[in-house]
Write an enzyme that holds these catalytic residues in place. Structure first.
Site, PDB file in Angstrom:
ATOM      1  N   ASN A  63       1.050  -1.134  -0.008  1.00 47.55           N
ATOM      2  CA  ASN A  63       0.053  -0.079   0.109  1.00 47.55           C
ATOM      3  C   ASN A  63       0.846   1.419   0.069  1.00 47.55           C
ATOM      4  OD1 ASN A  63      -2.265  -1.440   0.068  1.00 47.55           O
ATOM      5  ND2 ASN A  63      -2.579  -0.975   2.266  1.00 47.55           N
ATOM      6  N   LYS A  83      13.418 -10.573 -33.292  1.00 48.05           N
ATOM      7  CA  LYS A  83      12.984 -10.925 -31.921  1.00 48.05           C
ATOM      8  C   LYS A  83      11.472 -11.636 -32.426  1.00 48.05           C
ATOM      9  CE  LYS A  83      12.170  -7.312 -29.039  1.00 48.05           C
ATOM     10  NZ  LYS A  83      12.713  -6.590 -27.850  1.00 48.05           N
ATOM     11  N   ASP A 128      14.018 -14.267 -26.913  1.00 47.21           N
ATOM     12  CA  ASP A 128      13.887 -12.819 -26.363  1.00 47.21           C
ATOM     13  C   ASP A 128      12.534 -12.897 -25.578  1.00 47.21           C
ATOM     14  OD1 ASP A 128      14.745 -10.189 -25.833  1.00 47.21           O
ATOM     15  OD2 ASP A 128      15.108  -9.749 -28.005  1.00 47.21           O
ATOM     16  N   GLU A 129      12.391 -11.546 -24.665  1.00 47.30           N
ATOM     17  CA  GLU A 129      11.392 -11.682 -23.467  1.00 47.30           C
ATOM     18  C   GLU A 129      10.206 -12.119 -24.396  1.00 47.30           C
ATOM     19  OE1 GLU A 129      13.046  -9.148 -25.093  1.00 47.30           O
ATOM     20  OE2 GLU A 129      11.573  -7.524 -24.998  1.00 47.30           O
ATOM     21  N   LYS A 165      19.790 -17.336 -27.154  1.00 49.84           N
ATOM     22  CA  LYS A 165      18.642 -16.774 -26.156  1.00 49.84           C
ATOM     23  C   LYS A 165      17.502 -16.388 -26.814  1.00 49.84           C
ATOM     24  CE  LYS A 165      17.519 -13.039 -22.753  1.00 49.84           C
ATOM     25  NZ  LYS A 165      16.758 -12.481 -23.737  1.00 49.84           N
ATOM     26  N   HIS A 203      14.803 -13.095 -17.533  1.00 53.75           N
ATOM     27  CA  HIS A 203      15.039 -11.589 -18.427  1.00 53.75           C
ATOM     28  C   HIS A 203      14.331 -10.772 -17.606  1.00 53.75           C
ATOM     29  CE1 HIS A 203      15.481  -9.675 -22.410  1.00 53.75           C
ATOM     30  NE2 HIS A 203      14.389  -8.739 -21.565  1.00 53.75           N
ATOM     31  N   ARG A 204      14.905  -9.667 -17.312  1.00 54.75           N
ATOM     32  CA  ARG A 204      14.227  -8.420 -16.436  1.00 54.75           C
ATOM     33  C   ARG A 204      13.117  -7.630 -17.067  1.00 54.75           C
ATOM     34  NH1 ARG A 204      18.795  -4.020 -14.961  1.00 54.75           N
ATOM     35  NH2 ARG A 204      19.796  -4.057 -16.905  1.00 54.75           N
ATOM     36  N   SER A 259      23.614  -7.346 -21.809  1.00 52.08           N
ATOM     37  CA  SER A 259      23.031  -7.366 -23.083  1.00 52.08           C
ATOM     38  C   SER A 259      22.449  -6.110 -23.512  1.00 52.08           C
ATOM     39  CB  SER A 259      21.857  -8.536 -22.876  1.00 52.08           C
ATOM     40  OG  SER A 259      21.070  -8.899 -24.216  1.00 52.08           O
ATOM     41  N   THR A 308      21.192 -12.782 -28.613  1.00 56.40           N
ATOM     42  CA  THR A 308      19.833 -13.095 -28.392  1.00 56.40           C
ATOM     43  C   THR A 308      19.364 -12.972 -30.109  1.00 56.40           C
ATOM     44  OG1 THR A 308      19.413 -11.656 -26.476  1.00 56.40           O
ATOM     45  CG2 THR A 308      17.497 -11.995 -27.679  1.00 56.40           C
ATOM     46  N   LYS A 332      23.317  -0.181 -24.956  1.00 51.06           N
ATOM     47  CA  LYS A 332      22.026   1.048 -25.240  1.00 51.06           C
ATOM     48  C   LYS A 332      21.101   1.109 -24.020  1.00 51.06           C
ATOM     49  CE  LYS A 332      19.039  -2.460 -27.048  1.00 51.06           C
ATOM     50  NZ  LYS A 332      18.006  -3.224 -28.027  1.00 51.06           N
ATOM     51  N   HIS A 385      19.658 -10.492 -16.005  1.00 54.02           N
ATOM     52  CA  HIS A 385      20.048  -9.244 -16.709  1.00 54.02           C
ATOM     53  C   HIS A 385      20.305  -8.042 -15.707  1.00 54.02           C
ATOM     54  CE1 HIS A 385      19.357 -10.418 -21.067  1.00 54.02           C
ATOM     55  NE2 HIS A 385      18.930 -11.267 -20.396  1.00 54.02           N
TER      56      HIS A 385
END
Lengths: 140, 493
Positions: free
Chosen positions: B132, B186, B212-213, B210, B302-303, B387, B182, B342, B335
């Site tokens: 909360n 994707k 991708d997300e 890998k 993967h975050r 990455s 990756t 980037k 990650h």
């Protein structure tokens, strides 16, 4: 083919001078250098034959190079790898591992496929040299 | 006859007894949520929040309110507190510091008794700490900066099932960062084309590829198809290189039932690693960690989504806290930033995240954003993954900033190579090995980096081409998430 296990397989084979520098790096970090050889280069062949015990007490790169020379002389047609153990708490494993000798010819691996249950596949990676008995695999 | 001294000597002293439980609304700082003399116990969970009070709200009351709303308080006094050992259950703000160079912002330190938390549950921990309280009106903004997790609590979690050391042992790869890519684009590749990218990248010299997300199971490629073609690619690449290879099969799905089904299939096909996205939620992550432990599987996280709450300094949750939670939750990879790529990543803050993931003991390092000593008590170490927008020409910088225990993922920097994917992979591997060799030889590799790469490119055309294509492309923007403390030499008097 050229098997690419280890830390430096994509570079030209290391000279003795380069190997000596890597050994010195291991010693400076307090690690124990270890030599192993094999004629079964399967990627999951974990236990190569030990060339004596890990050299816990040898702190001189030249002496270790001497051991490597002895190993090379006796196992001249084998893979030899040099690795270094770090016994530090929460690591207790290898810190580096690289190939320092290869047989003159590396025939590589056969990949077999067994079709099972629909499109599933069972794969087996087998070194061509394994058709010959241990010890006679890389004799010309 | 002596009269008892009134307890309300100052306006921020805790009231006791009858005064404390008079019906109505009372300042949080008088209800027991501000205890400046409190000394945190070794078993307390401690959180440090950055608070930005609304105009007219003093920082002590704001800190007390955060303590209250993240533990036992509600907006008014309730007599039922008196049926409990409420002093123990109340979180206690015990220290409030102004944030350096940020007027109107304060660091509030709050201690929570261990009894407030269910063992081994990130969901329970976070429901209190970031429940909360983040929507609380008297604050303009609130950010969870760091947490001290007592060993007694850390030990209630399984932690990573594999961890850095065992992952290296299983892969038989020591002494250098691991390399990944990756698959790109994707979205849109068919299973067959997708597997081609995996095969080329792995046979060229990468250790991992890998998903991708957002590659799950869409119309252009269903998950089973992807898994089958990817495992064909992994096994072929293993046979042509004689090296262990892997591909992170993303098992993220709409339900746990679907995720388990995908994980089981990956296991049946012999994959050594599966992948999940942060957006599946903390409980799902802990469940998959349990599954991974049972199936000897490396678990990659993967975050996805974290930037919505980690990026800005005044509101949300710092990624160093997410890193701590994920180490407890038990992922093997996460990650954690590239510094030079980037995506957002201040060098010092990123260093702090990496330390949280990889060290057994984190000393307090304010300049890296680490507010507390943190003892991990043997919890396995998480392999950070770098990455996003990195290439071979930055190898010396990557090793300098990120060290050796990291997966360097070059997606575009592999697949975009002018001579093809395998050439791109080889370029990265040669650059990496050359840099590690130079570092071990004692060279000043950070300074001599470009020269070391050029030397290595003499025996490796793909590396030459990579360096010519990307040169020193870099993403040099101002970071939004930086530590507030800098190490500056003390003036000498």
């Amino acid at each position: 083919m050229r098997i690419t296990q280890g830390c430096f397989s994509y570079l030209p084979d290391l000279t003795d001078e380069q190997i000596t520098k890597q050994i010195q790096y291991c010693l400076d970090n307090g690690w124990a250098v270890n030599l192993e050889y094999t004629d079964d280069p399967h990627p999951r062949n974990t236990y190569w034959e030990m060339w004596g015990l890990p050299m816990f007490d040898i702190r001189d790169a030249k002496a270790i190079m001497g051991e490597l020379d002895n190993c090379r002389r006796i196992h001249n047609e084998c893979y030899i790898r040099l690795s270094a153990f770090d016994a530090t708490d929460t690591w207790e494993s290898l810190r580096i591992s690289f190939i320092v000798q290869r047989p003159s010819d590396e025939p590589g691996f056969m990949l077999t496929r067994q079709e099972v249950g629909g499109r599933n596949m069972r794969y087996e990676t087998r070194a061509y040299v394994l058709q010959k008995p241990e010890g006679a695999r890389y004799d010309s | 006859m002596d009269t008892p001294t009134p307890i309300i000597a100052e306006d921020s002293k805790t009231l006791h007894g009858k005064e404390r439980y008079k019906s109505g609304v009372m300042a949080y700082k008088k209800m027991g949520y501000w205890e400046p003399d409190y000394e945190p116990k070794i078993t307390d969970v401690i959180a440090v929040f950055r608070i930005t009070p609304q105009d007219g709200v003093d920082e002590i009351e704001a800190a007390a309110a955060v303590a209250g709303e993240s533990s036992t308080a509600t907006w008014t006094v309730v007599w039922t507190d008196r049926l409990t050992a409420c002093d123990k259950y109340r979180a206690k703000a015990y220290r409030v510091d102004p944030v350096p160079n940020a007027p109107g912002q304060f660091f509030a330190y709050i201690a929570y008794d261990l009894a407030l938390f269910e063992p081994g549950s990130i969901a329970n921990l976070t429901a209190s700490i970031i429940g909360n309280v983040f929507g609380f009106k008297p604050l303009k903004a609130l950010r969870l900066e760091d947490m001290r997790l007592p060993v007694a609590y850390v030990k209630t979690f399984d932690g990573p099932s594999t961890g850095i050391v065992v992952e290296r042992e299983r892969l038989d790869k020591f002494g250098r960062p691991l390399l990944g890519a990756t698959v790109k684009p994707k979205l849109g590749l068919s299973g067959r084309n997708y597997g081609r990218v995996v095969y080329e990248a792995l046979r060229g010299g990468l250790d991992f590829t890998k998903d991708d997300e957002n590659i799950n199971s869409q119309c252009f490629m269903h998950w089973r198809d992807r898994f089958l073609y990817c495992m064909e690619a992994v096994n072929r690449a293993q046979a042509v290189s004689g090296e262990v290879k892997g591909t992170y099969l993303n098992i993220t799905a709409g339900t746990m039932e679907d995720m388990y089904e995908r994980a089981e299939f990956a296991h049946e096909l012999g994959s050594n690693i599966v992948m999940i996205d942060l957006v599946i939620g903390y409980t799902a992550i802990q469940s998959m960690s349990k599954w991974a432990r049972k199936h000897d599987m490396i678990l990659h996280l993967h975050r996805a989504g974290h930037g919505t709450y980690t990026r800005h300094k005044t509101h949300g949750v710092s990624f160093r806290v997410i890193s701590k939670w994920m180490r407890l939750a038990g992922v093997d990879h996460i990650h954690a930033g590239t510094v030079v790529g980037k995506l957002e990543g201040d060098p010092l803050s990123t260093r702090g995240f990496y330390d949280v993931l990889r060290e057994d003991f984190n000393p307090m390092r304010l300049e890296h954003g680490i507010f507390f000593d943190q003892d991990w008590a043997g919890t396995r170490k998480v392999m950070p993954v770098a990455s996003g927008g990195i290439h071979a020409g930055q190898m010396h910088q990557l090793i300098h900033h990120l060290g050796e225990d990291v997966v360097l993922q070059f997606g575009g920097g592999t697949i975009g190579h002018p001579n093809g994917i395998a050439a791109g992979a080889t370029a990265n591997r040669v650059a990496l090995e050359a840099m590690i060799m130079a570092r071990n030889e004692g060279r000043d590799y950070y300074k001599e980096g470009p020269e070391i790469l050029n030397q290595a490119a003499r025996h490796c055309l793909p590396l030459r081409q990579a360096l010519d294509t990307w040169g020193d492309v870099t993403f040099d923007y101002t970071s939004t998430d930086t530590p507030d403390f800098v190490v500056s030499p003390m003036p000498a008097y």
